[in-house]
Design an enzyme around this catalytic site. Sequence first.
Site, PDB file in Angstrom:
ATOM      1  N   VAL A 155       0.855  -1.187   0.000  1.00  0.00           N
ATOM      2  CA  VAL A 155       0.000   0.000   0.000  1.00  0.00           C
ATOM      3  C   VAL A 155       0.889   1.234   0.000  1.00  0.00           C
ATOM      4  CG1 VAL A 155      -1.755   1.316   1.261  1.00  0.00           C
ATOM      5  CG2 VAL A 155      -1.855  -1.176   1.228  1.00  0.00           C
ATOM      6  N   ASP A 205     -15.710 -11.547   5.219  1.00  0.00           N
ATOM      7  CA  ASP A 205     -14.372 -11.520   5.826  1.00  0.00           C
ATOM      8  C   ASP A 205     -14.256 -10.368   6.823  1.00  0.00           C
ATOM      9  OD1 ASP A 205     -11.852 -12.585   6.244  1.00  0.00           O
ATOM     10  OD2 ASP A 205     -10.912 -11.298   4.761  1.00  0.00           O
TER      11      ASP A 205
END
Length: 667
Positions: A359, A470
Site C-alpha cells: 500500500v 471476511d
Amino acid sequence: MDSPFRCFLLGLGYTLCIFTLFAGVSSQPLGQLCPNTSTYAPNSNYRANLNLLLSALSSNANRQNGFYNATVGGRNASDAAVHGLLMCRGDVSAGVCTTCVGDATVAVLQRCPNQMTATIWYDYCMLRYSDVPLYGRRDQSSVILILRNAQNDSQPERFMQSVRNTLDQVVTLVANDESPDRKFATRETNVTGSESIYCLGQCRPDLSGLDCQTCLSSSIQQLQIPSLGARTITSDCNIRYETYSFYNSTAASAPPPPPPPVPIRPPPPPTGEGNSGNSSSTVIIAIVVPIVAGFILFIAIFCFMRAKKAKKQITTTEQTDVSGISTEDCLQYDLATIQVITDDFSPERKIGEGGYGSVYKGKLPTGQEVAIKRLSRNSGQGAQEFRMEVEVVAKLQHRNLVRLLGFCSEGEEKILIYEFVSNKSLDYFLFDPEKRHLLDWSKRYKIIEGIARGLLYLHEDSRLRIIHRDLKAGNILLDGDMNAKIADFGMAKIFGVDQTQGNTNRVVGTYGYMSPEYAMHGHFSVKSDIYSFGVLLLEIVTGKKNTNFSDPSGVQDLLSYAWKHWRDGTPLGILDPVLGESYSRNEVIQCIHIGLLCVQEDVDERPTMANVDLMLNSYSATRSATREPAFFYSGRSEPKGEESDKSKSKSMPWSINEMSITELDPR
C-alpha cells in the site's frame, strides 16, 4: 477559362468541401492560446513532465463526463510541475472525445512549441496545461474566442431578443446543475413556424456555480451583434446558438452535421453571347446533376454506416472498460498516472505491506490523499475477486464503509485506489500492548456502533444486499476521529432482493471469524456476517484475539472464555484490564450479551443487524436469553472445504486465509 468549365470546378469544389465536412476528414482547431510569458527548453524537466501529462490526458479522455485533470511532477524544487485538464462537449460520445483529445495533444505541441502555458480549442473538446494549478480555479486571462455566422437575420431585433432569452435560460440551467461531474445544458426555442433557435452552454465541472454563471454571462455580452449563429469560447466555459440543430439531444453517436452551406449560384452568361448561355446551362446541368445525385447517395450510405459504428462504440464504452469492469460508478486510472502520484512506487511512499502486496500513500491532482493498494501477482486475488471488489465498493456510499475512488488494470497490474484513512486498522491498536490504551471505552463503543451501522447498510439499506464474508479487526479502518470504516470487499457476495442465503464449494476468509455453517458446509448469509461481528465485538471488549487465544484458566478460545464468565455471572471479568474503571457497566454488559447472541450455533437464534443496532442504542431493553456459542475451536467441529489446508496467513499463525489481500497492514 470558359464558363461551363469554371462552373464545373466550382461545383466540384463545393462537393469536395461538403464531403470533407461530413466525413470529418478535417480536424482543425478552432483556435489556440500560447502566451509567451514563460517558456521551457526542449530537453527540460518540464517538457518531460508535459509529455507524461499529455499521455495521461489522452488515456483518460473516455471518461463518462468528458472531464479529467492531472498533475505531473512537483515532488521537489527541481521537478517542475505541469498541471493540465481536458473537457469535451457534453453531448459527444466517449469515442469522439478520445479522438478529439488525441488530436489536441499532438496539435498543441506544434502550435505552442515551447510555451509553459497553452490552451487549444476544437469543436468537440478543449485541452489546457500550465505551470500553475488549474483545477477549481477560473482563468484570469479573460481571453475569449468569438466565431460568428456572417449572415444577418431579416428581422434582427426580434430574432436577437429570442436569442438572448434562450441563452439566459441556458445559463441558468448550466450554473444550477447540481451534478458534481457536469455543467452542461441545451435549449431550443421556436421563433416562427419554420424557424427555431438552438442553444448550448457548458462550464468546466470543477468550477463553482457562481464562477460558471459569471463566465457565461460575460461570454453572452460578446454575442450582441445580430447574426444567424455565433459562439464564444473561453478556458472556463463556452456558449453557442444556431438556427439549426448542431448538438445531440441524447448521447451522441456521431458528430453532428455542419450548418447548411450558402448555395453557390452559377454566374450569368456574358453579354452578347446569345444562345451560348442556354448551351452553358445545359452543360452545367448535365455535369452537376449526376455529381450531386451520386454525392447525396454516397453521403446517405456513409452517414448510416458511421452512425451505426459509433452507436456500437458508445454502447461498449459506457458499459465496460477493457478489463471488463463496469466503470459507471468508479474512475479508471491509467498506470502512468498511478506511477506519477506514487513516485513510481517508491519505498518512501510505502505505508503498508502484506501477503496481498503493498500500500502506497499518494495524492490525486485534486489534492485528495489516497491509499493505493498494488496487488502482488501471487496475492491470491484473481481477476474475479478484483472485479468484485471494484464493482461492489464503487456502488456503496456510507460513512462507515471505506470509499473506493478508482482502480487501474493494465496487463498484470491490479491496483485499487481508496480514500486515505489516517489511523490505520483496528488491530493495529487493539492487539498492540503499547497502543491498546489509546482505545478507551468511549472510543471502543463508538467503533462498535460504526461497524454495526456499516453492516446494517450492507445487509438492508443499500441498493445491493452485500455479504462481506471476511469481517475482522484487520478489515476495520479508523479515520482521524476514530470512526470505523469497513474495508476489503474482495470476497463479498451480492444477494438478490429476495435471496436469504447462498452456497459455495470454495470457502474463503479467515477461520476464527467464520460461522460454523459456512466453514463446514459452505452456507453463507447475513447471519454468517453477524457471527463474524459477534467475534469482533468480543475482541474489542476483551482486547484479545480470537485466533491464537490463550488464558491461564485453560479455556481454549475467546468464545468459550466469554461464555464461561457470562454463565458464572462475572461478565466484567473478561473486560480489557487497560480500561481500568473508566467504562460504562451497562454498555459493557450489553455488548458482551450482543456478542454472545451473534455467535450462537443456531443461525435462527442470531439477531439481525437491525436488532443489534436497536440493542446498542437501548441497553436497558429486556435481554434475550443467550445459549452456548458455537465452540468452533473446542475440538467438536473441524472446518471442511477445499481451501481449508491452504496458504497459512503471514500475520496470524492460527489463521488460515485463502485471500491474503484481506490481511490489510496498517496504513
